[in-house]
Design a protein around this motif. Structure first.
Motif, PDB file in Angstrom:
ATOM      1  N   GLN A  13     -28.193  -0.102  18.368  1.00  0.00           N
ATOM      2  CA  GLN A  13     -28.003   1.569  18.407  1.00  0.00           C
ATOM      3  C   GLN A  13     -27.820   2.208  16.641  1.00  0.00           C
ATOM      4  OE1 GLN A  13     -28.020   4.343  20.401  1.00  0.00           O
ATOM      5  NE2 GLN A  13     -28.927   2.754  21.622  1.00  0.00           N
ATOM      6  N   SER A  14     -27.083   1.081  16.009  1.00  0.00           N
ATOM      7  CA  SER A  14     -26.907   1.368  14.448  1.00  0.00           C
ATOM      8  C   SER A  14     -28.227   1.388  13.835  1.00  0.00           C
ATOM      9  CB  SER A  14     -26.130   0.062  14.072  1.00  0.00           C
ATOM     10  OG  SER A  14     -26.898  -1.022  14.008  1.00  0.00           O
TER      11      SER A  14
ATOM     12  N   TYR B  83     -30.918   3.019  14.683  1.00  0.00           N
ATOM     13  CA  TYR B  83     -31.738   4.361  15.405  1.00  0.00           C
ATOM     14  C   TYR B  83     -30.777   5.494  15.189  1.00  0.00           C
ATOM     15  CZ  TYR B  83     -35.004   1.029  17.917  1.00  0.00           C
ATOM     16  OH  TYR B  83     -35.933   0.312  18.188  1.00  0.00           O
ATOM     17  N   ARG B  84     -31.649   6.672  15.024  1.00  0.00           N
ATOM     18  CA  ARG B  84     -30.942   7.820  14.833  1.00  0.00           C
ATOM     19  C   ARG B  84     -31.587   9.001  15.686  1.00  0.00           C
ATOM     20  NH1 ARG B  84     -31.766   9.385   8.647  1.00  0.00           N
ATOM     21  NH2 ARG B  84     -30.330   7.611   8.501  1.00  0.00           N
TER      22      ARG B  84
ATOM     23  N   GLN C 177     -34.880   9.559  20.124  1.00  0.00           N
ATOM     24  CA  GLN C 177     -34.555   8.580  19.044  1.00  0.00           C
ATOM     25  C   GLN C 177     -35.517   7.807  18.429  1.00  0.00           C
ATOM     26  OE1 GLN C 177     -33.073   4.924  21.116  1.00  0.00           O
ATOM     27  NE2 GLN C 177     -31.137   5.451  20.330  1.00  0.00           N
TER      28      GLN C 177
ATOM     29  N   ASN D  95     -29.035   4.479   8.603  1.00  0.00           N
ATOM     30  CA  ASN D  95     -27.698   4.501   8.998  1.00  0.00           C
ATOM     31  C   ASN D  95     -26.494   3.969   8.202  1.00  0.00           C
ATOM     32  OD1 ASN D  95     -28.282   6.335  11.251  1.00  0.00           O
ATOM     33  ND2 ASN D  95     -28.681   4.704  12.433  1.00  0.00           N
TER      34      ASN D  95
ATOM     35  N   ASN E 137     -25.133   7.048  16.790  1.00  0.00           N
ATOM     36  CA  ASN E 137     -25.470   5.955  15.972  1.00  0.00           C
ATOM     37  C   ASN E 137     -24.701   5.678  14.815  1.00  0.00           C
ATOM     38  OD1 ASN E 137     -28.309   7.854  17.255  1.00  0.00           O
ATOM     39  ND2 ASN E 137     -28.481   5.566  17.739  1.00  0.00           N
TER      40      ASN E 137
ATOM     41  N   THR F 257     -22.856   2.352  13.614  1.00  0.00           N
ATOM     42  CA  THR F 257     -23.234   1.863  12.310  1.00  0.00           C
ATOM     43  C   THR F 257     -21.814   1.198  11.495  1.00  0.00           C
ATOM     44  OG1 THR F 257     -25.178   2.962  12.110  1.00  0.00           O
ATOM     45  CG2 THR F 257     -24.311   2.335  10.092  1.00  0.00           C
TER      46      THR F 257
END
Length: 314
Positions: free
Chosen positions: A54-55, A57-58, A71, A78, A283, A287
């Motif tokens: 997840q870190s 992607y944004r 996404q 990030n 996200n 991070t």
């Protein structure tokens, strides 16, 4: 010839029997380890992997922001955003400063208390052991609420006592927030570390202290020259636990914020990550969590390598 063939077969079976036994033992061990490995993967490795994923992607919104966000891959974007935020960098430095000052003091108090409990001349050992451990037995949130009342302006008996002595003390001012949080941590965790150190002291043979006493060694000399070197693994363990615990600091600042509005909403990295979750920026929260985990790993692993380089055996 038949007898020779039978003898060769018997020898081959005898030679293969240890290998079959080893394979059977390996299958049995794997069967017992399977539940642990399954739970470890599902509850530990999978969340870590998902957080790292997840870190990277944004969420991106298009148009007027009325449509559902999509996404997109952000790479290290990030991380650049998180480390470029002065508030988040300040929270990391703040945790480092609290750890550098508070952890050694807390472990020193824990060591002194454990040595006092281990001394032969100490009376009411069970009472003092329970009294020292009791702050840790209380839930951390309950202890933080209690201390928030003890330091709140207008309610604090500590501030009132200082006022009677002519001192204008505000334990929730900007300059005193760090010592106040450090005091809350020390009060809550000294007993826990003391118990670990005290357990290690109980494993030291009593004959060593008796021999040192017969040689004329003082109580302080016995503690410093015999007991402390022999419990170094316990001291290393409590230090690593304290480093990781300090990096995860959240309860105390979150509760203290109710009586100290000047306490920043990003006072610690986990506090900042929770704020990112509240803002639906999952996200960025992932991070910041990864950065914090990396910091805790580097500090704890670096401390272990430093101890090993100095020749301490864990």
């Amino acid at each position: 010839m038949t007898i020779a063939l039978a003898g060769r077969t018997a020898r081959q079976d005898a030679a293969a029997r240890p290998a079959r036994r080893a394979r059977r033992q390996a299958r049995t061990a794997a069967l017992f380890l399977a539940p642990f490995l399954l739970l470890f993967t599902a509850l530990y490795l999978a969340p870590i992997g998902y957080t790292v994923h997840q870190s990277l992607y944004r969420m991106r919104r298009s148009g007027l922001g009325l449509s559902a966000p999509t996404q997109t891959f952000a790479g290290l974007g990030n991380y650049a955003t998180a480390l470029g935020d002065p508030a988040f960098r300040g929270s990391l430095l703040r945790v480092l400063l609290i750890g550098v000052v508070q952890v050694p003091l807390m472990l020193l108090f824990a060591l002194v208390l454990a040595l006092l409990l281990d001394a032969r001349s100490t009376m009411f050992k069970r009472f003092f052991r329970l009294a020292f451990f009791l702050p840790y037995a209380l839930p951390g949130v309950v202890g933080a609420i209690m201390w928030s009342y003890l330091v709140a302006p207008g309610l604090s008996p500590i501030t009132a006592a200082a006022h009677h002595l002519g001192l204008h003390l505000n334990l929730t001012s900007d300059g005193m927030l760090g010592p106040t949080v450090g005091n809350m941590l020390t009060w809550g965790w000294t007993g826990y570390n003391m118990l670990i150190i005290y357990s290690a002291l109980q494993a030291i043979p009593a004959e060593l202290s008796e021999a040192a006493t017969m040689d004329g060694c003082s109580a302080f000399g016995i503690a410093w020259r015999i007991k402390v070197p022999m419990i170094r693994p316990a001291l290393v363990l409590t230090t690593v636990f304290s480093i990781i615990g300090t990096a995860q600091l959240y309860n105390e600042p979150a509760i203290l914020h109710n009586v100290a509005p000047n306490l920043s909403s990003s006072y610690t990295p986990i506090y900042a990550a929770y704020n990112a979750v509240d803002a639906n920026n999952f996200n960025l929260a992932a991070t910041e969590s990864v950065v914090l985990a990396a910091l805790a790993f580097v500090l704890s692993f670096g401390f272990l390598k430093l101890v090993q380089r100095r020749g301490d055996v864990l």
